[in-house]
Motif scaffolding. Structure first.
Motif, PDB file in Angstrom:
ATOM      1  N   TRP A 254       0.806  -1.216   0.000  1.00 35.94           N
ATOM      2  CA  TRP A 254       0.000   0.000   0.000  1.00 35.94           C
ATOM      3  C   TRP A 254       0.844   1.273   0.000  1.00 35.94           C
ATOM      4  N   LYS A 255       2.158   1.138   0.219  1.00 36.60           N
ATOM      5  CA  LYS A 255       3.047   2.300   0.128  1.00 36.60           C
ATOM      6  C   LYS A 255       3.293   2.716  -1.324  1.00 36.60           C
ATOM      7  N   ARG A 256       3.010   1.811  -2.243  1.00 35.60           N
ATOM      8  CA  ARG A 256       3.036   2.072  -3.684  1.00 35.60           C
ATOM      9  C   ARG A 256       4.347   2.691  -4.167  1.00 35.60           C
ATOM     10  N   ILE A 257       5.440   2.051  -3.769  1.00 33.50           N
ATOM     11  CA  ILE A 257       6.758   2.481  -4.247  1.00 33.50           C
ATOM     12  C   ILE A 257       6.851   2.316  -5.766  1.00 33.50           C
ATOM     13  N   ASP A 258       6.014   1.429  -6.328  1.00 35.43           N
ATOM     14  CA  ASP A 258       6.027   1.226  -7.780  1.00 35.43           C
ATOM     15  C   ASP A 258       5.718   2.516  -8.533  1.00 35.43           C
ATOM     16  N   ARG A 259       4.918   3.398  -7.913  1.00 36.14           N
ATOM     17  CA  ARG A 259       4.642   4.689  -8.556  1.00 36.14           C
ATOM     18  C   ARG A 259       5.924   5.503  -8.708  1.00 36.14           C
ATOM     19  N   MET A 260       6.780   5.441  -7.695  1.00 39.23           N
ATOM     20  CA  MET A 260       8.055   6.164  -7.775  1.00 39.23           C
ATOM     21  C   MET A 260       8.927   5.575  -8.890  1.00 39.23           C
ATOM     22  N   LEU A 261       8.908   4.251  -9.015  1.00 37.66           N
ATOM     23  CA  LEU A 261       9.720   3.610 -10.055  1.00 37.66           C
ATOM     24  C   LEU A 261       9.246   4.032 -11.441  1.00 37.66           C
ATOM     25  N   ASN A 262       7.928   4.067 -11.629  1.00 35.76           N
ATOM     26  CA  ASN A 262       7.383   4.495 -12.926  1.00 35.76           C
ATOM     27  C   ASN A 262       7.719   5.957 -13.208  1.00 35.76           C
ATOM     28  N   ALA A 263       7.716   6.785 -12.159  1.00 36.52           N
ATOM     29  CA  ALA A 263       8.081   8.192 -12.327  1.00 36.52           C
ATOM     30  C   ALA A 263       9.564   8.323 -12.674  1.00 36.52           C
ATOM     31  N   LEU A 264      10.383   7.445 -12.099  1.00 33.35           N
ATOM     32  CA  LEU A 264      11.821   7.485 -12.382  1.00 33.35           C
ATOM     33  C   LEU A 264      12.102   7.148 -13.843  1.00 33.35           C
ATOM     34  N   VAL A 265      11.286   6.276 -14.420  1.00 31.81           N
ATOM     35  CA  VAL A 265      11.427   5.963 -15.847  1.00 31.81           C
ATOM     36  C   VAL A 265      11.302   7.237 -16.678  1.00 31.81           C
ATOM     37  N   VAL A 266      10.333   8.089 -16.323  1.00 32.63           N
ATOM     38  CA  VAL A 266      10.145   9.362 -17.023  1.00 32.63           C
ATOM     39  C   VAL A 266      11.384  10.241 -16.874  1.00 32.63           C
ATOM     40  N   CYS A 267      11.926  10.298 -15.654  1.00 32.69           N
ATOM     41  CA  CYS A 267      13.130  11.112 -15.412  1.00 32.69           C
ATOM     42  C   CYS A 267      14.287  10.662 -16.292  1.00 32.69           C
ATOM     43  N   LYS A 268      14.466   9.360 -16.411  1.00 29.43           N
ATOM     44  CA  LYS A 268      15.576   8.858 -17.217  1.00 29.43           C
ATOM     45  C   LYS A 268      15.375   9.163 -18.697  1.00 29.43           C
ATOM     46  N   LYS A 269      14.102   9.063 -19.159  1.00 25.93           N
ATOM     47  CA  LYS A 269      13.817   9.399 -20.555  1.00 25.93           C
ATOM     48  C   LYS A 269      14.084  10.872 -20.827  1.00 25.93           C
ATOM     49  N   GLU A 270      13.849  11.705 -19.805  1.00 22.69           N
ATOM     50  CA  GLU A 270      14.064  13.144 -19.946  1.00 22.69           C
ATOM     51  C   GLU A 270      15.530  13.536 -19.755  1.00 22.69           C
ATOM     52  N   GLY A 271      16.359  12.561 -19.411  1.00 22.47           N
ATOM     53  CA  GLY A 271      17.782  12.829 -19.264  1.00 22.47           C
ATOM     54  C   GLY A 271      18.159  13.534 -17.977  1.00 22.47           C
ATOM     55  N   VAL A 272      17.310  13.439 -16.959  1.00 23.33           N
ATOM     56  CA  VAL A 272      17.602  14.066 -15.675  1.00 23.33           C
ATOM     57  C   VAL A 272      18.568  13.172 -14.896  1.00 23.33           C
ATOM     58  N   ASP A 273      19.646  13.755 -14.437  1.00 22.84           N
ATOM     59  CA  ASP A 273      20.643  12.998 -13.660  1.00 22.84           C
ATOM     60  C   ASP A 273      20.178  12.937 -12.207  1.00 22.84           C
ATOM     61  N   CYS A 274      19.490  11.867 -11.846  1.00 22.20           N
ATOM     62  CA  CYS A 274      18.948  11.726 -10.490  1.00 22.20           C
ATOM     63  C   CYS A 274      19.019  10.281 -10.048  1.00 22.20           C
ATOM     64  N   GLN A 275      18.958  10.106  -8.728  1.00 22.47           N
ATOM     65  CA  GLN A 275      18.897   8.777  -8.131  1.00 22.47           C
ATOM     66  C   GLN A 275      17.744   8.733  -7.137  1.00 22.47           C
ATOM     67  N   LEU A 276      17.018   7.639  -7.159  1.00 25.70           N
ATOM     68  CA  LEU A 276      15.983   7.396  -6.164  1.00 25.70           C
ATOM     69  C   LEU A 276      16.608   6.595  -5.034  1.00 25.70           C
ATOM     70  N   ILE A 277      16.630   7.178  -3.842  1.00 19.80           N
ATOM     71  CA  ILE A 277      17.246   6.544  -2.675  1.00 19.80           C
ATOM     72  C   ILE A 277      16.130   6.067  -1.767  1.00 19.80           C
ATOM     73  N   ILE A 278      16.037   4.760  -1.590  1.00 18.51           N
ATOM     74  CA  ILE A 278      14.930   4.177  -0.832  1.00 18.51           C
ATOM     75  C   ILE A 278      15.446   3.666   0.503  1.00 18.51           C
ATOM     76  N   ALA A 279      15.040   4.348   1.572  1.00 16.53           N
ATOM     77  CA  ALA A 279      15.401   3.940   2.925  1.00 16.53           C
ATOM     78  C   ALA A 279      14.225   3.158   3.503  1.00 16.53           C
TER      79      ALA A 279
END
Length: 425
Positions: A254-279
């Motif tokens: 129910w925390k739906r981390i998968d939504r963050m993963l799908n959003a990260l796909v968009v970031c990579k397609k847009e060429g944004v240099d970012c990392q998702l850090i999951i604690a």
């Protein structure tokens, strides 16, 4: 006061490190006000299918006593077998009802036996029974009656709000309803966005014995001194020059981390240099890692696992964006702490946070089922330093309205003292 705590929830559930800060801070608050406590908790996590004991239980200052729950293992195996047969995380209603009622019954008996044994051994005569979670409420009530002391029930949210209009709610969901319907001298419900106050009104709980409070924030005693370089030495996969998007959460469905993963796909397609850090850690980790691998973003995700709370403050202090995308409610401790750390937030539209997160001011909010918008908002905040600084200022103003945990617990202890005063204890 001498307070006997019985809890269906562990203090540290994630490898003996992460867990529920609200439970831990409750105990800290009682100790800070010079009250003596004993804390009884089950040996196993009631709500996962993991058959191993909760690892690394720490915190001797709490007087932790472990209640053996060997009866739980067959129930866990049965629950896991049914889920495997159905190839689903959900259980059919009759099985769920039977398992939950069995846990409630056996846990109540276990708590009663353990409480009498512990209190006799330590010559501990409680002035108050404090039951954490609905599964402990019945044991708390019975112990209060047997020892002729008040009992308090503490609820950390509910899923009943949207179900209250349906018939026979208390019969269909008896364990969830027990937290409200089992008599108590005081019922404390966390304002976490799950609308526990609405449930209390529909169950006709007297407002004289009901308290609906938001959790506090426990800021670090001094500004975090950890730098990005410090985190890099612990996890070489971190890129010191990337934008750090941080999530602090137990890895449950129910925390739906998968939504963050799908959003990260968009970031990579847009060429944004970012990392998702999951604690955080939890039962969904393997599934999430598989999603990341299939989406070809595994190199842009850093899985920290369970992290000590002090280090969370350090991580928030050196990150660029905080993200939270829960299904049920996003009004929770990590959000308060992110605001306290003045981090801009990218989240989903959620009525529970409408007074905390304002789109364009301190957050960017997407529809829950629009991962493209969520990803675009992450890109926007990573690229726009001016917007980021503006949001940091807004977060600073918001966090000034929060209770600290010390303030929150002082208010609670005053209420507890009122409860025992009529009995002359």
């Amino acid at each position: 006061m001498k307070i006997l705590h019985i809890s269906a929830l562990p203090i540290w559930s994630m490898n003996g490190r992460g867990g529920m800060p609200s439970l831990r801070e409750t105990l800290n608050g009682h100790l800070r006000e010079k009250h003596e406590i004993i804390f009884i908790a089950p040996e196993y996590d009631l709500f996962s299918d993991d058959l191993s004991p909760i690892p690394g239980v720490r915190g001797s200052k709490y007087g932790i006593e472990i209640a053996k729950c060997s009866w739980l293992l067959p129930l866990k195996r049965f629950r896991r077998h049914i889920r495997k047969m159905r190839e689903s995380n959900s259980l059919p209603s009759p099985f769920r009802w039977l398992i939950n009622m069995s846990i409630l019954f056996f846990l109540t008996v276990t708590f009663l036996l353990k409480a009498f044994k512990v209190c006799k051994k330590d010559a501990f005569k409680p002035d108050l029974i404090y039951a954490h979670n609905q599964y402990s409420a019945l044991a708390g009530f019975l112990l209060g009656k047997l020892w002729k002391v008040p009992n308090v029930t503490r609820l950390y949210g509910t899923f009943l709000a949207d179900l209250m209009a349906k018939p026979f709610v208390s019969l269909r969901y008896p364990t969830a309803a027990a937290g409200y319907l089992v008599p108590s001298s005081l019922l404390i419900c966390t304002n976490d966005g799950t609308r526990g106050d609405e449930v209390a009104r529909k169950f006709r709980i007297s407002q004289k014995r009901f308290r609906f409070w938001q959790n506090g924030v426990e800021p670090p005693s001094s500004p975090p001194k950890m730098t990005r370089e410090d985190f890099l030495t612990r996890n070489p996969k971190l890129n010191i020059n990337s934008k750090w998007i941080v999530s602090c959460s137990r890895l449950s469905y129910w925390k739906r981390i998968d939504r963050m993963l799908n959003a990260l796909v968009v970031c990579k397609k847009e060429g944004v240099d970012c990392q998702l850090i999951i604690a955080g850690d939890g039962p969904e980790k393997e599934n999430l890692q598989n999603i990341a691998k299939k989406s070809h973003i595994e190199d842009s995700i850093v899985w920290l696992g369970a992290v000590d709370h002090d280090d969370i403050w350090g991580l928030l202090n050196v990150s660029d964006v905080f993200t939270i995308t829960n299904d049920v409610t996003n009004r929770c401790n990590p959000l308060y702490e992110a605001a306290w750390a003045t981090l801009p937030v990218v989240s989903v539209k959620d009525p529970s946070t409408s007074d905390l997160l304002i789109h364009g001011e301190n957050a960017l909010l997407a529809d829950k089922e629009n991962p493209t918008a969520l990803g675009q908002y992450l890109c926007q905040i990573c690229r726009n330093e001016k917007m980021k600084e503006k949001m940091k200022d807004s977060q600073k103003r918001l966090s000034a309205s929060f209770w600290t945990w010390e303030e929150r617990m002082k208010a609670e202890v005053k209420e507890l003292e009122k409860v025992i005063r009529p009995l002359g204890r």
